[in-house]
Scaffold this active site. Structure first.
Site, PDB file in Angstrom:
ATOM      1  N   SER A 157       0.808  -1.188   0.029  1.00 10.83           N
ATOM      2  CA  SER A 157       0.159  -0.022  -0.050  1.00 10.83           C
ATOM      3  C   SER A 157       0.916   1.179  -0.016  1.00 10.83           C
ATOM      4  CB  SER A 157      -1.058  -0.022   1.228  1.00 10.83           C
ATOM      5  OG  SER A 157      -1.861  -1.046   0.788  1.00 10.83           O
ATOM      6  N   SER A 207       6.086 -10.759   4.567  1.00 11.22           N
ATOM      7  CA  SER A 207       6.448 -11.277   5.925  1.00 11.22           C
ATOM      8  C   SER A 207       5.857 -12.714   5.998  1.00 11.22           C
ATOM      9  CB  SER A 207       5.819 -10.315   6.787  1.00 11.22           C
ATOM     10  OG  SER A 207       4.345 -10.189   6.686  1.00 11.22           O
ATOM     11  N   GLU A 228       7.755 -16.108  -0.839  1.00 13.31           N
ATOM     12  CA  GLU A 228       9.256 -15.882  -0.673  1.00 13.31           C
ATOM     13  C   GLU A 228       9.090 -14.907   0.497  1.00 13.31           C
ATOM     14  OE1 GLU A 228      12.175 -13.996  -0.226  1.00 13.31           O
ATOM     15  OE2 GLU A 228      11.902 -12.921  -2.007  1.00 13.31           O
ATOM     16  N   LEU A 229       9.443 -15.495   1.671  1.00 11.55           N
ATOM     17  CA  LEU A 229       9.061 -14.802   2.959  1.00 11.55           C
ATOM     18  C   LEU A 229      10.541 -14.055   3.325  1.00 11.55           C
ATOM     19  CD1 LEU A 229       6.700 -17.195   4.113  1.00 11.55           C
ATOM     20  CD2 LEU A 229       6.290 -15.271   2.722  1.00 11.55           C
ATOM     21  N   CYS A 262      15.587  -9.286   2.134  1.00  6.68           N
ATOM     22  CA  CYS A 262      15.430 -10.551   2.655  1.00  6.68           C
ATOM     23  C   CYS A 262      16.869 -11.398   2.846  1.00  6.68           C
ATOM     24  CB  CYS A 262      14.328 -11.214   1.906  1.00  6.68           C
ATOM     25  SG  CYS A 262      14.464 -11.330   0.269  1.00  6.68           S
TER      26      CYS A 262
HETATM   27  P1  NDP Z   1       3.930  -7.378   4.487  1.00  2.22           P
HETATM   28  O1  NDP Z   1       4.225  -8.792   4.667  1.00  2.22           O
HETATM   29  O2  NDP Z   1       2.680  -7.107   5.612  1.00  2.22           O
HETATM   30  O3  NDP Z   1       3.235  -6.877   3.214  1.00  2.22           O
HETATM   31  C1  NDP Z   1       3.814  -7.534   2.022  1.00  2.22           C
HETATM   32  C2  NDP Z   1       2.633  -7.529   1.044  1.00  2.22           C
HETATM   33  O4  NDP Z   1       1.615  -8.497   1.477  1.00  2.22           O
HETATM   34  C3  NDP Z   1       2.049  -6.437   0.903  1.00  2.22           C
HETATM   35  O5  NDP Z   1       1.420  -6.218  -0.428  1.00  2.22           O
HETATM   36  C4  NDP Z   1       0.886  -6.308   1.878  1.00  2.22           C
HETATM   37  O6  NDP Z   1      -0.084  -5.405   1.701  1.00  2.22           O
HETATM   38  C5  NDP Z   1       0.505  -7.667   1.738  1.00  2.22           C
HETATM   39  N1  NDP Z   1      -0.341  -8.321   2.776  1.00  2.22           N
HETATM   40  C6  NDP Z   1      -0.179  -8.116   3.949  1.00  2.22           C
HETATM   41  N2  NDP Z   1      -0.800  -8.920   4.936  1.00  2.22           N
HETATM   42  C7  NDP Z   1      -1.629  -9.348   4.081  1.00  2.22           C
HETATM   43  C8  NDP Z   1      -2.622 -10.571   4.318  1.00  2.22           C
HETATM   44  N3  NDP Z   1      -3.155 -10.676   5.397  1.00  2.22           N
HETATM   45  N4  NDP Z   1      -3.301 -10.861   3.139  1.00  2.22           N
HETATM   46  C9  NDP Z   1      -2.846 -10.566   2.114  1.00  2.22           C
HETATM   47  N5  NDP Z   1      -1.850  -9.792   1.839  1.00  2.22           N
HETATM   48  C10 NDP Z   1      -1.053  -9.311   2.760  1.00  2.22           C
HETATM   49  O7  NDP Z   1       5.148  -6.683   4.902  1.00  2.22           O
HETATM   50  P2  NDP Z   1       5.068  -5.087   5.850  1.00  2.22           P
HETATM   51  O8  NDP Z   1       5.132  -4.287   4.926  1.00  2.22           O
HETATM   52  O9  NDP Z   1       4.132  -5.123   6.907  1.00  2.22           O
HETATM   53  O10 NDP Z   1       6.474  -5.358   6.600  1.00  2.22           O
HETATM   54  C11 NDP Z   1       6.692  -6.136   7.757  1.00  2.22           C
HETATM   55  C12 NDP Z   1       7.837  -6.954   7.694  1.00  2.22           C
HETATM   56  O11 NDP Z   1       7.625  -8.125   6.780  1.00  2.22           O
HETATM   57  C13 NDP Z   1       9.371  -6.534   7.407  1.00  2.22           C
HETATM   58  O12 NDP Z   1       9.726  -5.809   8.595  1.00  2.22           O
HETATM   59  C14 NDP Z   1       9.999  -7.793   7.018  1.00  2.22           C
HETATM   60  O13 NDP Z   1      10.202  -8.353   8.241  1.00  2.22           O
HETATM   61  C15 NDP Z   1       8.769  -8.482   6.127  1.00  2.22           C
HETATM   62  N6  NDP Z   1       9.209  -8.117   4.790  1.00  2.22           N
HETATM   63  C16 NDP Z   1       9.939  -9.069   4.081  1.00  2.22           C
HETATM   64  C17 NDP Z   1      10.043  -8.947   2.523  1.00  2.22           C
HETATM   65  C18 NDP Z   1      10.915  -9.935   2.029  1.00  2.22           C
HETATM   66  O14 NDP Z   1      11.656  -9.386   0.765  1.00  2.22           O
HETATM   67  N7  NDP Z   1      10.958 -10.977   2.327  1.00  2.22           N
HETATM   68  C19 NDP Z   1       9.625  -7.771   1.998  1.00  2.22           C
HETATM   69  C20 NDP Z   1       8.715  -6.858   2.926  1.00  2.22           C
HETATM   70  C21 NDP Z   1       8.634  -7.082   4.182  1.00  2.22           C
HETATM   71  P3  NDP Z   1      -0.511  -4.197   2.202  1.00  2.22           P
HETATM   72  O15 NDP Z   1       0.722  -3.033   2.106  1.00  2.22           O
HETATM   73  O16 NDP Z   1      -1.569  -3.408   1.729  1.00  2.22           O
HETATM   74  O17 NDP Z   1      -0.576  -4.397   3.597  1.00  2.22           O
END
Ligand code: NDP
Length: 455
Positions: A157, A207, A228-229, A262
């Protein structure tokens, strides 16, 4: 979360977007479905021409796209340009190789002829994060579209302008309408999309929580997922390594993308004889890194984190770790709790059970561990919920490779910083996810691997 561009350096709202209405979502799904029926019949050569052009468009306009990235998530402009160029590379790579990767594969059996035919699935939903807001998307889109699928992007977002710019790339170079679309929706709308019959599969980068949620909905619908988390990559320094040179690499490895990658090195596992000297040199290199305005200062190493709440969360993780016994060797941290800037920090004396032992630190905080010997270093590296990447630093390349096999991770690099390459598979084990992106394995994730038997 509202769909907004907030400049993380100034913490000001630049633009707010209305989420797509249910009617707009429906129209988008219809367009995707209609596009797929035609797109699946196109030849590799037709798809390749368009994908090559998408790569050219990116390579020819790096600065334009890079500024959108830096504005929305705060990475230094030079790094954003690098990201756009890498996207161009992955488009060119799959434009050139997709046909070879998806050729019919004859298998000798008792049949007159038996072979595997790789056929597209349909609309693939991509739920993507903000950290590499172009790369994560193109890494999915280039192989998926070349395989004959169509893509639907639900981007994070906080990067709506990136989402729209990516669709613009595909539209501009002539991909048929509906082949690749960005839907500006919140995460709560994702469940309904996954349940829609027109969506055939889902890929998510982000995440663990988001991955688990999306995979459970998709699992209920019997739809394929690739996840890919997170990661907490080990950076193992053996006693025979060149301490000064490796300490310099270590600081760069931790600060990739301001620590928000990541595959950034997060846990530094040092063999005892060099631990003290390495830590001193590492800390010195971390402190040498410069920050500034990502959009204006060309010569900087790190920007602010992508959002204020992410910086606050990191501060809170450090505080919890210190309360549980870890020590701050380099203080760093957030100079202003209402801003996204976070200076590099180093934590030591991390015991099992400490938050820093278990959690991913998504920002410029290095976690340092001392190992008795190489086997102990491998034991510490594997004592983690994550298994994405890792690196081993040694002057003995043969031993490095043997130890690399023992690390529980999707990728281990010897004497190099972990990075993705279009030609090599990328993905994790354990809580880092499953499935692979890139290489010939990545393009085969979202296809029907069909057996055809001729009797
Ligand atoms: P999120 O995992 O929440 O966001 C990643 C994507 O998933 C966004 O498009 C988000 O949408 C979407 N999303 C989140 N929750 C849901 C859900 N319940 N159902 C469907 N889609 C969902 O990452 P954050 O931005 O909150 O970051 C938090 C943590 O995530 C970081 O601190 C890091 O640890 C990890 N992260 C890991 C990444 C990687 O490359 N592996 C990349 C980014 C984050 P929206 O933005 O609308 O919430």
């Amino acid at each position: 979360m509202s769909i907004q561009t907030i400049n993380p350096y100034t913490n000001t709202v630049e633009k707010t977007f209305d989420p797509a209405t249910p009617q707009e979502v429906e129209e988008t799904l219809q367009r995707a479905d209609a596009a797929f029926q035609a797109w699946r019949t196109t030849s590799f050569s037709q798809r390749s021409t368009l994908m090559q052009r998408a790569g050219d468009e990116l390579a020819g306009n790096t600065d334009y796209y890079a500024r959108i990235i830096s504005l929305e998530m705060g990475k230094p402009l030079a790094q954003a340009r690098g990201e756009v160029n890498k996207c161009a590379m992955v488009c060119h790579y799959y434009a050139q190789h997709a046909e070879e990767f998806l050729q019919d594969e004859d298998i000798r059996t008792s049949a007159v002829r038996s072979f595997i035919s790789y056929e597209p699935l349909g609309t693939v939903l991509a739920v993507m994060p903000w950290n590499f807001p172009f790369w994560q998307v193109f890494r999915f889109a280039a192989p998926a579209l070349m395989a004959g699928n169509v893509g639907l992007l639900k981007h994070a977002s906080n990067v709506p302008q990136c989402a729209l710019a990516i669709q613009e790339v595909f539209d501009k170079v002539g991909f048929p309408q509906g082949c690749f679309q960005s839907l500006l929706i919140g995460s709560r709308e994702v469940e309904q999309l996954i349940k829609d019959n027109r969506v055939k599969a889902v890929t998510l980068t982000g995440s663990e929580g988001a991955g688990a949620k999306v995979a459970s909905v998709a699992g209920n619908e019997i739809k394929k997922t690739v996840l890919e988390l997170g990661g907490s990559d080990a950076f193992i320094v053996l006693a025979d390594a060149d301490v000064e040179a490796v300490a310099k690499k270590a600081a760069s490895a931790r600060l990739i993308n301001t620590g928000q990658s990541c595959i950034a090195a997060k846990r530094f596992i040092l063999e005892k004889p060099i631990a003290e000297a390495f830590l001193a040199a590492f800390s010195e290199n971390m402190q040498k890194k410069r920050t500034g305005n990502p959009l204006e200062d060309e010569d900087i190493d790190y920007g602010p984190l992508a959002r204020v709440d992410l910086a606050q969360e990191l501060t809170e993780q450090v505080e919890r770790s210190v309360a549980a016994g870890a020590k701050l060797y380099l203080k760093g941290g957030q100079p202003d709790p209402e801003k996204a800037l976070f200076h590099p920090a180093i934590l030591t004396d991390i015991q099992p059970g400490n938050p820093a032992y278990l959690e991913e630190f998504f920002g410029p905080v290095a976690l340092v561990f001392v190992a008795e010997d190489a086997q102990d270093a491998i034991r510490i590296a594997n004592d983690s919920p994550f298994g994405l990447g890792g690196s081993i630093w040694t002057n003995d390349i043969k031993r490095g490779q043997e130890l690399a096999r023992q690390v529980e991770a999707g990728a281990v690099f010897v004497n190099s910083i972990v990075a993705s390459d279009p030609a090599l598979p990328f993905g994790g084990v354990k809580k880092s996810g499953y499935g692979r992106e890139l290489s010939y394995l990545g393009i085969r994730e979202f296809v029907n691997q069909k057996t055809i038997w001729v009797g």
